[in-house]
Design an enzyme around this catalytic site. Sequence first.
Site, mmCIF file in Angstrom:
data_model
loop_
_atom_site.group_PDB
_atom_site.id
_atom_site.type_symbol
_atom_site.label_atom_id
_atom_site.label_comp_id
_atom_site.label_asym_id
_atom_site.label_seq_id
_atom_site.Cartn_x
_atom_site.Cartn_y
_atom_site.Cartn_z
ATOM 1 C CG ASN A 1 0.800 -10.571 -0.060
ATOM 2 O OD1 ASN A 1 1.441 -11.625 0.090
ATOM 3 N ND2 ASN A 1 1.343 -9.385 0.112
ATOM 4 C CG HIS B 1 5.353 -11.816 -3.207
ATOM 5 N ND1 HIS B 1 4.560 -12.740 -2.578
ATOM 6 C CD2 HIS B 1 5.156 -10.634 -2.540
ATOM 7 C CE1 HIS B 1 3.920 -12.164 -1.575
ATOM 8 N NE2 HIS B 1 4.260 -10.888 -1.538
ATOM 9 C CB CYS C 1 6.546 -11.552 0.763
ATOM 10 S SG CYS C 1 5.241 -10.747 1.685
HETATM 11 O O1 UT7 Z 1 3.899 -8.634 0.218
HETATM 12 C C1 UT7 Z 1 4.976 -7.785 0.034
HETATM 13 C C2 UT7 Z 1 4.788 -6.440 0.472
HETATM 14 N N1 UT7 Z 1 3.529 -5.808 0.243
HETATM 15 C C3 UT7 Z 1 3.257 -5.221 -0.911
HETATM 16 O O2 UT7 Z 1 3.947 -5.386 -1.877
HETATM 17 C C4 UT7 Z 1 2.100 -4.258 -0.949
HETATM 18 C C5 UT7 Z 1 2.512 -2.993 -1.656
HETATM 19 N N2 UT7 Z 1 1.505 -1.952 -1.676
HETATM 20 C C6 UT7 Z 1 0.333 -2.052 -2.328
HETATM 21 O O3 UT7 Z 1 -0.009 -3.072 -2.869
HETATM 22 C C7 UT7 Z 1 -0.522 -0.821 -2.406
HETATM 23 O O4 UT7 Z 1 0.190 0.294 -1.924
HETATM 24 C C8 UT7 Z 1 -1.871 -0.938 -1.645
HETATM 25 C C9 UT7 Z 1 -2.781 -1.898 -2.371
HETATM 26 C C10 UT7 Z 1 -1.625 -1.396 -0.233
HETATM 27 C C11 UT7 Z 1 -2.578 0.429 -1.615
HETATM 28 O O5 UT7 Z 1 -2.766 0.914 -2.910
HETATM 29 P P1 UT7 Z 1 -2.390 2.423 -3.241
HETATM 30 O O6 UT7 Z 1 -2.742 2.638 -4.642
HETATM 31 O O7 UT7 Z 1 -0.954 2.606 -2.843
HETATM 32 O O8 UT7 Z 1 -3.392 3.210 -2.333
HETATM 33 P P2 UT7 Z 1 -3.072 4.252 -1.173
HETATM 34 O O9 UT7 Z 1 -2.523 3.560 0.011
HETATM 35 O O10 UT7 Z 1 -2.273 5.375 -1.735
HETATM 36 O O11 UT7 Z 1 -4.513 4.771 -0.846
HETATM 37 C C12 UT7 Z 1 -5.247 5.517 -1.794
HETATM 38 C C13 UT7 Z 1 -6.610 5.822 -1.191
HETATM 39 C C14 UT7 Z 1 -6.565 6.339 0.245
HETATM 40 O O12 UT7 Z 1 -7.557 7.310 0.390
HETATM 41 P P3 UT7 Z 1 -7.173 8.865 0.491
HETATM 42 O O13 UT7 Z 1 -6.263 8.967 1.673
HETATM 43 O O14 UT7 Z 1 -6.486 9.158 -0.810
HETATM 44 O O15 UT7 Z 1 -8.497 9.511 0.660
HETATM 45 C C15 UT7 Z 1 -6.933 5.123 1.071
HETATM 46 O O16 UT7 Z 1 -7.557 5.474 2.282
HETATM 47 O O17 UT7 Z 1 -7.395 4.613 -1.147
HETATM 48 C C16 UT7 Z 1 -7.918 4.446 0.157
HETATM 49 N N3 UT7 Z 1 -8.039 3.030 0.438
HETATM 50 C C17 UT7 Z 1 -9.141 2.325 0.188
HETATM 51 N N4 UT7 Z 1 -10.333 2.663 -0.356
HETATM 52 C C18 UT7 Z 1 -11.253 1.691 -0.486
HETATM 53 C C19 UT7 Z 1 -7.089 2.208 0.968
HETATM 54 N N5 UT7 Z 1 -7.587 0.963 1.060
HETATM 55 C C20 UT7 Z 1 -8.854 1.020 0.588
HETATM 56 C C21 UT7 Z 1 -9.864 0.062 0.421
HETATM 57 N N6 UT7 Z 1 -11.035 0.431 -0.111
HETATM 58 N N7 UT7 Z 1 -9.678 -1.224 0.765
#
Ligand code: UT7
Length: 328
Positions: free
Chosen positions: A283, A253, A113
Amino acid sequence: MQRATITGTGSAVPDRILTNHDLEKMVDTSDEWVVTRTGIRERHIAGEGEFTSTFATLAAERALQMAGVKADELDLIIVATVTPDFPFPSTACIVQQNLKATKAAAFDISAACSGFLFGLSLADKSIRSGSASKVLVIGTEVLSRIVDWTDRNTCCLFGDGAGAAVVEAGDGTGGILSTHIHSDGSYWELLYQPGCGNRNPATQKTLDDRLVYISMQGNEVFKLAVRAMEEVAHEALDANNLTVADLDLFIPHQANRRIIDAIGKRLGLGSDKVFINLERYGNTSSASIPIALDEANRSGRLKNGDLLMFDAFGGGLTWGSVLLRWQS
Ligand code: UT7
């Protein structure tokens, strides 16, 4: 010493749009979750017969037209991508052929990125040293082909598209003031594509084990992104004896609205100075900043003399900032 100036911008995205509501029918997710956790509402997805080089070429043609530069005047074509048309030759060589940029040396760089900013940094150094005077820098991706469409953790995040900038030697009244680029390979496993390189070459097993798709530890990446992007923004300002108050527009970004808001808050930037368009693109990795720049430029948001900062973070890990005085 010459100063590098962006004289033309262009972008191109596929026509096909995939909304969060479309995704609700594919995986266990909801528009509400995706909007709240990321800010993304829809993304563009490449169709059959459309490749990374397709969007790169279109974006480049638009940037060249704006700059009034002919393709055969280019000295360098730098393409930043993690989704090249082929492992080799470079996508840059395909773009060179499409544009008929016969004089240019063309090559790809892999900095995820942050790739467009790494490319701008190379363009800036080449122009300052006098080894090039007209450089085309492109960020371009078709991430939809390395996304696991059964994995809700990643499939909601990414989109396809390209952005390009023509960078030329300017008279020094505007242009790139500084570039700062960094990497930390100790975190490479946080965000990568396990398969299709030579550790896990393309085999039936690689496919069955789903190694061909993006693997990301989102939470870890999130925390590191906020910290690194804040630090590298200050690094750029300090190096130029400028402060956050001097900035007219911050183009980060576009990975996650919450990351952008957290950085804006830490820097003390008013929301009117932060450019955000990820709700419509998701993204797009190396393409996100040049697409945003082109939108800001074509919508009349950029005025001569404005102080702009680009700030990126991505797999590798890689991160960087570019500070420039806008002069069209
Ligand atoms: O491009 C450069 C690099 N990339 C980034 O900068 C991305 C950085 N990371 C992020 O943007 C975020 O961490 C994400 C958007 C990927 C995830 O958000 P989060 O708030 O960190 O969520 P999480 O991974 O902690 O997941 C929270 C919960 C999980 O459920 P449990 O385990 O707590 O029951 C996931 O399974 O949300 C769940 N979850 C979803 N639920 C509904 C993850 N994806 C989804 C989804 N729909 N699409």
